[in-house]
Design a protein around this motif. Structure first.
Motif, PDB file in Angstrom:
ATOM      1  N   SER A  42       0.824  -1.209   0.000  1.00  0.00           N
ATOM      2  CA  SER A  42       0.000   0.000   0.000  1.00  0.00           C
ATOM      3  C   SER A  42       0.857   1.257   0.000  1.00  0.00           C
ATOM      4  O   SER A  42       0.540   2.229  -0.691  1.00  0.00           O
ATOM      5  N   GLY A  43       1.937   1.253   0.757  1.00  0.00           N
ATOM      6  CA  GLY A  43       2.821   2.414   0.806  1.00  0.00           C
ATOM      7  C   GLY A  43       3.411   2.723  -0.559  1.00  0.00           C
ATOM      8  O   GLY A  43       3.469   3.886  -0.981  1.00  0.00           O
ATOM      9  N   PHE A  44       3.848   1.657  -1.275  1.00  0.00           N
ATOM     10  CA  PHE A  44       4.401   1.848  -2.611  1.00  0.00           C
ATOM     11  C   PHE A  44       3.338   2.400  -3.559  1.00  0.00           C
ATOM     12  O   PHE A  44       3.580   3.344  -4.315  1.00  0.00           O
ATOM     13  N   MET A  45       2.139   1.831  -3.500  1.00  0.00           N
ATOM     14  CA  MET A  45       1.056   2.277  -4.388  1.00  0.00           C
ATOM     15  C   MET A  45       0.648   3.717  -4.098  1.00  0.00           C
ATOM     16  O   MET A  45       0.488   4.522  -5.018  1.00  0.00           O
ATOM     17  N   LEU A  46       0.478   4.053  -2.825  1.00  0.00           N
ATOM     18  CA  LEU A  46       0.059   5.408  -2.477  1.00  0.00           C
ATOM     19  C   LEU A  46       1.119   6.444  -2.841  1.00  0.00           C
ATOM     20  O   LEU A  46       0.789   7.541  -3.314  1.00  0.00           O
ATOM     21  N   LEU A  66      -8.877  10.133   8.490  1.00  0.00           N
ATOM     22  CA  LEU A  66     -10.000   9.214   8.638  1.00  0.00           C
ATOM     23  C   LEU A  66      -9.537   7.790   8.917  1.00  0.00           C
ATOM     24  O   LEU A  66     -10.175   7.051   9.665  1.00  0.00           O
ATOM     25  N   SER A  67      -8.450   7.367   8.271  1.00  0.00           N
ATOM     26  CA  SER A  67      -7.905   6.030   8.478  1.00  0.00           C
ATOM     27  C   SER A  67      -6.410   6.062   8.200  1.00  0.00           C
ATOM     28  O   SER A  67      -5.979   6.435   7.102  1.00  0.00           O
ATOM     29  N   SER A  68      -5.652   5.652   9.192  1.00  0.00           N
ATOM     30  CA  SER A  68      -4.196   5.646   9.000  1.00  0.00           C
ATOM     31  C   SER A  68      -3.697   4.285   8.522  1.00  0.00           C
ATOM     32  O   SER A  68      -2.497   4.071   8.406  1.00  0.00           O
ATOM     33  N   ASN A  69      -4.617   3.370   8.211  1.00  0.00           N
ATOM     34  CA  ASN A  69      -4.254   2.043   7.720  1.00  0.00           C
ATOM     35  C   ASN A  69      -4.143   2.116   6.191  1.00  0.00           C
ATOM     36  O   ASN A  69      -5.153   2.243   5.500  1.00  0.00           O
ATOM     37  N   PRO A  70      -2.918   2.021   5.641  1.00  0.00           N
ATOM     38  CA  PRO A  70      -2.750   2.157   4.186  1.00  0.00           C
ATOM     39  C   PRO A  70      -3.469   1.070   3.383  1.00  0.00           C
ATOM     40  O   PRO A  70      -3.932   1.325   2.270  1.00  0.00           O
ATOM     41  N   ASP A  71      -3.612  -0.130   3.953  1.00  0.00           N
ATOM     42  CA  ASP A  71      -4.340  -1.191   3.241  1.00  0.00           C
ATOM     43  C   ASP A  71      -5.816  -0.832   3.084  1.00  0.00           C
ATOM     44  O   ASP A  71      -6.413  -1.085   2.037  1.00  0.00           O
ATOM     45  N   ARG A  72      -6.401  -0.227   4.114  1.00  0.00           N
ATOM     46  CA  ARG A  72      -7.790   0.212   4.018  1.00  0.00           C
ATOM     47  C   ARG A  72      -7.947   1.350   3.016  1.00  0.00           C
ATOM     48  O   ARG A  72      -8.951   1.427   2.309  1.00  0.00           O
ATOM     49  N   ILE A  73      -6.982   2.221   2.959  1.00  0.00           N
ATOM     50  CA  ILE A  73      -7.039   3.341   2.008  1.00  0.00           C
ATOM     51  C   ILE A  73      -7.007   2.810   0.580  1.00  0.00           C
ATOM     52  O   ILE A  73      -7.807   3.209  -0.264  1.00  0.00           O
ATOM     53  N   VAL A  74      -6.093   1.877   0.312  1.00  0.00           N
ATOM     54  CA  VAL A  74      -5.987   1.292  -1.030  1.00  0.00           C
ATOM     55  C   VAL A  74      -7.281   0.556  -1.377  1.00  0.00           C
ATOM     56  O   VAL A  74      -7.790   0.675  -2.499  1.00  0.00           O
TER      57      VAL A  74
END
Length: 151
Positions: A42-46, A66-74
């Motif tokens: 997720s970090g690479f994608m974002l 709203l959400s600090s979880n990068p997997d949820r953001i993706v």
């Protein structure tokens, strides 16, 4: 831009970027399994998407609040999929669509041979190719070639 347009834009830009850089991205050790989907982290994608889509750069601070979880953001952006599998499906559907659209043209060409030009050039004579006497008779009456004198 509404959220659906943003998701579609991000998906399109991500897939184009991935397709162009697949060789070296596949060799990086940034791959994870998230909810049963193999994809880059997720970090690479974002990080990549923040450069590709300027609007995301403005929205990321709000999204992270709203959400600090990068997997949820993706996942919320609609990008939780394996890009290799998605590109393969996309390529197959494009090939199928191209085959379907070319079938009618091929079947018409095979079923009938349409002859648009005469077999020899002597069958059609333009006014310039006619004898001067024929042309002058038509022109002198000022009625064109369809005029017939009544007796």
């Amino acid at each position: 831009m509404n959220t659906e347009q943003l998701r579609q834009s991000l998906k399109h830009k991500w897939l184009n970027y991935y397709a162009e850089n697949r060789y070296w991205i596949a060799r990086l050790q940034v791959w994870v399994d998230c909810d049963g989907k193999r994809r880059p982290s997720s970090g690479f994608m974002l990080a990549t998407l923040s450069v590709l889509e300027p609007q995301l750069n403005h929205l990321l601070p709000l999204i992270v609040d709203l959400s600090s979880n990068p997997d949820r953001i993706v996942a919320a952006l609609g990008l939780n999929f394996n890009p290799d599998e998605y590109l393969e499906k996309l390529q197959k559907s494009q090939q199928k669509a191209a085959a379907v659209s070319s079938e009618p043209a091929q079947s018409i060409a095979k079923s009938k041979m349409v002859k648009l030009l005469p077999a020899s050039s002597s069958e059609i004579l333009s006014p310039l190719e006619q004898s001067p006497k024929q042309v002058s008779r038509i022109d002198e009456t000022c009625q064109g070639g369809r005029y017939r004198r009544k007796k």
